[in-house]
Design an enzyme around this catalytic site. Structure first.
Site, PDB file in Angstrom:
ATOM      1  N   LYS A  52      -1.313   4.095  -0.765  1.00  0.00           N
ATOM      2  CA  LYS A  52       0.107   4.472  -0.805  1.00  0.00           C
ATOM      3  C   LYS A  52       0.366   5.416  -1.993  1.00  0.00           C
ATOM      4  CE  LYS A  52       1.492   0.240   1.523  1.00  0.00           C
ATOM      5  NZ  LYS A  52       1.888  -1.173   1.416  1.00  0.00           N
ATOM      6  N   GLN A  96       3.990  -5.521  -2.951  1.00  0.00           N
ATOM      7  CA  GLN A  96       2.884  -5.707  -2.009  1.00  0.00           C
ATOM      8  C   GLN A  96       2.675  -7.194  -1.699  1.00  0.00           C
ATOM      9  OE1 GLN A  96       1.102  -3.130  -0.492  1.00  0.00           O
ATOM     10  NE2 GLN A  96       0.185  -4.755   0.729  1.00  0.00           N
ATOM     11  N   ASP A 119      10.582  -1.035   2.214  1.00  0.00           N
ATOM     12  CA  ASP A 119       9.786  -1.814   3.166  1.00  0.00           C
ATOM     13  C   ASP A 119      10.676  -2.412   4.258  1.00  0.00           C
ATOM     14  OD1 ASP A 119       7.035  -1.821   3.020  1.00  0.00           O
ATOM     15  OD2 ASP A 119       6.931  -3.313   1.419  1.00  0.00           O
TER      16      ASP A 119
END
Ligand code: NAP
Length: 295
Positions: A52, A96, A119
Site C-alpha cells: 500500500k 491494518q 477502509d
C-alpha cells in the site's frame, strides 16, 4: 473464458489517479496523504501494508507508516488513532487488520474519524453504503464491483452467490451487488459456514464471489457452465521448496473451475491488486472532500 485481470486493471486505475495527482500538484494544491497503522509483525500484514505504501509513492501520494510493536496497548493505539483524526496533514488512514488479540478491534475501528475512514469499516460509512448514500466503500468489495464494471460483466437480474459474511468482504459485497442501479441489480444469496447444502445454491449461481479463505473450496461440480467466478481468498500455504517458504492460493480450484467459467479472477493477480487501487481511490476522494469543505 475471460480472465478478469486485476493486476492490469488496477495499474490502469493507478495511472488514472496519478494523472489526477499530477493535476493537483500543478495547481499547487496539497496531494492526498494516506497513513497506515500496523501493530505487530504478522507476515501477511507487513506485505499488504508495504505494498500500500509503495503504491502511494508510485502515484504521487504522500504516505506515512506507523509501525507499532506487538505489545502496544489498546490505549496507546487509541491515542494514535485520535492523533491521526486531528492531524490536518492526513487525509485518510487505515488500521491494518488483524490486530493483536489483546486489542478490541471494534473499539479501534469505531474511533476512526468516518471522514478519514478510507477502509470504509466505520459504522457510519457502512450504514451509508447500505442506504445507497455516498460513503467510503470497503476496498475489496469496491474493487470487485469496479472489476466487473470495467469488464462489462452483466449483473442485472443475475443470481449472485456470495460465500462468506465477514464485515470487510462478504457482507458488504452482498449489499453492493443487490443495490439498485447500473452495475448492480443482482439477486443475492449470502452463504456462510452454517449454510446447508451450499453446493445446491452455488449450482444456481450466475456469479459466485468466494470469500472464505479455504484453499480449493469451490470445485468444478459446484459451478454451472458459464458462471462468473470471483476468488477473494488469499491463503499462504507452507512450501519449503520455495524461497519465501510458502505459496499463495485462492478459494477456487482454478484449473478445473476455469474450464466452466465465463469470467474468472486468478489468485494472485485478481482481487488483491484491485483492493489496493480502490484504497487509493478512496484516499483521493477523502482529499477532494476536504478540499470542498475548505480544509
Ligand atoms: P473471515 O472473516 O474469516 O470470514 C470468512 C467467512 O467464510 C465467514 O463468514 C465464515 O462463516 C465463512 N466460511 C468459513 N468456512 C466456510 C465453509 N466451509 N462454508 C461456507 N462458509 C464458510 O474472512 P475474510 O476476512 O472475509 O476473508 C476471506 C478470505 O479473503 C481470506 O482468505 C482473506 O485472506 C481473503 N481476503 C482477501 C482480500 C483481497 O484483497 N483479495 C481482502 C480481504 C480478505 P461464519 O460467518 O459462519 O463463520
Amino acid at each position: 473464458m475471460t480472465i478478469l485481470n486485476g493486476k492490469e486493471t488496477s495499474n490502469k486505475i493507478k495511472e488514472e489517479i496519478a494523472e489526477e495527482v499530477a493535476e493537483i500538484k500543478a495547481r499547487g494544491e496539497k496531494v492526498p496523504h494516506l497513513a497506515a497503522v500496523l501493530v505487530g509483525n504478522d507476515g501477511a500484514s507487513l506485505t499488504y501494508v508495504g505494498s500500500k505504501v509503495r503504491s502511494c509513492n508510485r502515484i504521487g501520494f504522500e504516505s506515512t507508516l506507523k509501525h507499532l510493536p506487538e505489545e502496544t496497548t489498546e490505549e496507546e493505539l487509541l491515542t494514535l488513532v485520535n492523533a491521526l483524526n486531528q492531524d490536518p496533514e492526513i487525509d485518510g488512514y487505515i488500521v491494518q487488520l488483524p490486530l493483536p488479540k489483546h486489542i478490541d478491534e471494534q473499539k479501534v475501528l469505531m474511533a476512526v474519524d468516518p471522514e478519514k475512514d478510507v477502509d470504509g469499516f466505520h459504522p457510519t460509512n457502512f450504514g451509508k453504503m447500505a442506504l445507497d448514500m455516498e460513503s467510503f466503500i470497503p476496498a475489496t468489495p469496491f474493487g470487485i464491483m469496479e472489476l466487473l464494471k470495467r469488464y462489462k460483466v452483466k449483473t442485472e437480474g443475475k443470481h449472485a452467490v456470495v460465500i462468506g459474511r465477514s464485515n470487510i468482504v462478504g457482507r458488504p459485497m452482498s449489499i453492493l451487488l443487490s443495490r439498485k442501479g447500473a452495475g448492480a441489480n443482482a439477486t443475492v444469496t449470502l452463504t456462510h459456514s452454517r449454510t446447508k447444502d451450499i453446493k445446491a445454491i452455488t449450482l444456481q449461481a450466475d456469479i459466485i464471489v468466494s470469500a472464505l479463505g479455504v484453499p480449493g473450496f469451490l470445485k468444478e461440480d459446484m459451478v454451472k457452465d458459464g458462471a462468473v467466478i470471483i476468488d477473494v481468498g488469499i491463503t499462504r500455504v507452507p512450501d519449503t521448496s520455495r524461497e519465501r517458504g510458502y505459496y499463495i492460493t485462492g478459494d477456487v480450484a482454478y484449473d478445473e473451475v476455469s474450464k466452466k467459467a465465463s469470467y474468472i479472477t486468478p489468485v494472485p493477480g485478481g482481487v488483491g491488486p484491485m483492493t489496493i487501487a480502490m484504497l487509493l481511490q478512496n484516499t483521493l476522494l477523502a482529499r477532494k472532500r476536504k478540499l470542498t469543505s475548505g480544509n
